[in-house]
Write a protein that holds these residues in place. Structure first.
Motif, short mmCIF file in Angstrom:
data_model
loop_
_atom_site.label_atom_id
_atom_site.label_comp_id
_atom_site.label_asym_id
_atom_site.label_seq_id
_atom_site.Cartn_x
_atom_site.Cartn_y
_atom_site.Cartn_z
N VAL A 96 7.47 -3.73 12.26
CA VAL A 96 7.47 -4.73 13.32
C VAL A 96 6.11 -5.41 13.34
O VAL A 96 5.08 -4.76 13.25
CB VAL A 96 7.74 -4.04 14.68
N ARG A 107 1.72 -7.31 17.94
CA ARG A 107 1.37 -8.36 18.88
C ARG A 107 -0.15 -8.46 18.92
O ARG A 107 -0.83 -7.44 19.04
CB ARG A 107 1.90 -8.02 20.27
N GLY A 119 4.65 0.52 23.68
CA GLY A 119 4.49 -0.57 24.63
C GLY A 119 3.78 -0.14 25.89
O GLY A 119 3.61 1.05 26.17
N HIS A 135 12.50 1.89 29.79
CA HIS A 135 12.23 2.02 28.36
C HIS A 135 12.37 3.48 27.91
O HIS A 135 12.98 3.78 26.89
CB HIS A 135 10.82 1.50 28.06
N GLY A 187 12.99 4.11 16.41
CA GLY A 187 13.57 3.14 17.31
C GLY A 187 15.05 2.94 17.09
O GLY A 187 15.67 3.58 16.25
N SER A 238 15.63 -2.83 15.40
CA SER A 238 14.28 -3.16 14.92
C SER A 238 13.22 -2.90 15.99
O SER A 238 12.06 -3.23 15.80
CB SER A 238 14.24 -4.64 14.51
N ARG A 239 13.62 -2.31 17.09
CA ARG A 239 12.70 -2.11 18.21
C ARG A 239 12.22 -0.66 18.28
O ARG A 239 12.99 0.24 18.59
CB ARG A 239 13.42 -2.47 19.51
N LEU A 247 10.84 2.60 19.89
CA LEU A 247 10.86 3.12 21.25
C LEU A 247 9.79 4.19 21.44
O LEU A 247 9.26 4.35 22.53
CB LEU A 247 12.23 3.71 21.58
#
Length: 196
Positions: free
Chosen positions: A61, A64, A95, A106, A135, A138-139, A141
């Motif tokens: 991923v 950010r 996150g 979440h 995850g 594609s996220r 966790l």
């Protein structure tokens, strides 16, 4: 047993612990997947549910970018961690969250998908140490709580975390950090002690 999701809330994103959390997350998510590295015995992960093959690796991923000033910089931020029965950190939620409710949501998603999470094993581009994140789709966790010197230690970490996630519960209490996290009114002052 007694695995739990622990929530920690900070007064704002300026807290050094939040900065370190975000730096680690950026390192993990920006690291290159380690090809050919899979859990040797995925069946060991599952206590009460049938084994589901873990698919690995999936595409990394994009991290950010971290900036000094972001909207909500002075707003509270909440993180979650997976803690073992003997108080060891087994994994970290991927996150940071603007509220405790978002962090719980979440974490609940990680619990709900625990038996089908896809694990990606990674290597730190500078140190060569090993890590992982897991995850749904594609996220990510949940991610490794630390970097590991050997692939075997990394594999054990991922297996322990995913096994614990199967039985974890979300703690009701939230640890709050930061000076004057709760506002005080002048009437809340502690009265001075009177001499005897």
């Amino acid at each position: 047993m007694n695995e739990r999701i622990a929530l920690t809330s900070f007064k704002d994103q300026a807290a050094p612990a939040v900065a370190r959390w975000k730096e680690r997350e950026t390192e993990v998510l920006a690291s290159v997947p380690h090809p050919g590295f899979t859990l040797r015995n995925p069946q060991l992960l599952y206590r009460h549910r049938p084994a589901v093959p873990l698919v690995q690796p999936h595409a990394p991923v994009a991290p950010r970018p971290l900036t000094r000033r972001v909207p909500g910089y002075r707003e509270p931020v909440t993180i979650w961690r997976l803690i073992s029965g003997n108080h060891r950190e087994l994994g970290r939620g991927a996150g940071t969250f603007a509220s405790e409710a978002l962090a719980v949501s979440h974490a609940q998603s990680a619990l709900d998908h625990a038996s089908t999470l896809k694990v990606s094993f990674i290597r730190h581009p500078d140190t060569g140490t090993y890590g992982w994140h897991a995850g749904s789709g594609s996220r990510p966790l949940i991610m490794a709580p630390a970097w590991y010197g050997t692939a075997r230690d990394c594999e054990k970490s991922a297996a322990s975390a995913l096994r614990a996630l199967m039985d974890a519960t979300i703690s009701a209490a939230v640890a709050k950090h930061g000076p004057r996290y709760a506002t005080e009114s002048p009437g809340d002052a502690v009265p001075a002690l009177q001499p005897c």
